[in-house]
Design an enzyme around this catalytic site. Sequence first.
Site, mmCIF file in Angstrom:
data_model
loop_
_atom_site.group_PDB
_atom_site.id
_atom_site.type_symbol
_atom_site.label_atom_id
_atom_site.label_comp_id
_atom_site.label_asym_id
_atom_site.label_seq_id
_atom_site.Cartn_x
_atom_site.Cartn_y
_atom_site.Cartn_z
ATOM 1 N N SER A 119 -4.908 40.960 54.531
ATOM 2 C CA SER A 119 -5.923 41.864 53.982
ATOM 3 C C SER A 119 -5.440 42.370 52.634
ATOM 4 O O SER A 119 -4.229 42.458 52.389
ATOM 5 C CB SER A 119 -6.147 43.050 54.932
ATOM 6 O OG SER A 119 -6.889 44.083 54.310
ATOM 7 N N TYR A 149 -3.204 50.145 59.962
ATOM 8 C CA TYR A 149 -3.836 48.859 59.661
ATOM 9 C C TYR A 149 -3.182 48.220 58.430
ATOM 10 O O TYR A 149 -2.802 47.044 58.446
ATOM 11 C CB TYR A 149 -5.329 49.042 59.427
ATOM 12 C CG TYR A 149 -6.050 47.757 59.085
ATOM 13 C CD1 TYR A 149 -6.461 46.892 60.089
ATOM 14 C CD2 TYR A 149 -6.303 47.396 57.762
ATOM 15 C CE1 TYR A 149 -7.102 45.696 59.785
ATOM 16 C CE2 TYR A 149 -6.943 46.211 57.445
ATOM 17 C CZ TYR A 149 -7.340 45.362 58.465
ATOM 18 O OH TYR A 149 -7.973 44.188 58.157
#
Length: 249
Positions: free
Chosen positions: A141, A155
Site C-alpha cells: 500500500s 495498517y
Amino acid sequence: MTRQRILITGASSGLGAGMAREFARKGRDLALCARRIENLEALRSELLAAHPGITVAVRGLDVDDHTTVPEVFEELRAELGGLDRVIVNAGIGKGARIGTGRADANLATATTNFVSALAQAEAAMGIFRQQQTGHLVLISSMSAVRGLPGKKAAYAASKAGVTALGEGLAIELRGTPIKVTTVQPGYIATDMSGRAGDTKLLAPLDKGVASMVAAIEREGVRASVPEWPWRVLGAVMPLLPRGIMARMS
C-alpha cells in the site's frame, strides 16, 4: 515471458477479483483463493462463461491458518500443472487508535496483512525455488511509504512490513529466474480502501486494477499505482513535516 498460471489470494472481491477478471481477459489460467468460497464459485462461473478457453481453479482459504496455506497452494499447483506467478493480495483494513481498547482490531490487521503475507510468501517461494522460476507479487500500500497516525497506524505498519519483505527478497534473488514485485496501490474504489482515502485521489476500480496488472506484468521491483499521482506522492510523503502528516489521522 508470459506467466500463464497465476494464483491470487483474497480473490473473492475488490482488487483480487478485479485482477482475476483482467488476467482472464488476457487468457491466463487462474487459481483463486479466499475465505468466501461461494463468491469464488460465482466468479469462476463468470470468468469461464466469458473466457471458455481458460482454466479456473478455486479453493477456500483463510490465510491466517498458516499451516493450511502451503497445502492449498500445492493443491492448486497440481491442478494447474504448475504456478508461474503468485499474487499475495489477501488483507484487511481494521484499525483503531493504539491504546484505546481495540487491540484486537490492530492485532488482526498486523497478523493478516504481514504475518499471513509472510506465510503466503513462504509457500510460494518454496514452489518457485523447487521450480527454479516464478514471480512473487506482494500487494502492499502507499501507506507503507511513511507511518500514519491514528487508526491507520497499525495498517500502515503492516504494509511497511510487506514492502520491506519484498525489497529483501528482490535483493536476494536479483539476477535469478525468480522475480519479486511489490505493488503499492493508492486509494482505489473498493469496499476496504475506498472508504479510507480522499475522494479527490480515489481511482475507479477498473482504472486501479488495470494499473496494478500493468505494473505486475512489467515485473519491476516496486510500483506505485496508479502511477499518477502516487509515484510523485510517494517521493514527497517522506519529506512532509509531521504536522501535515498528523492531518491524515
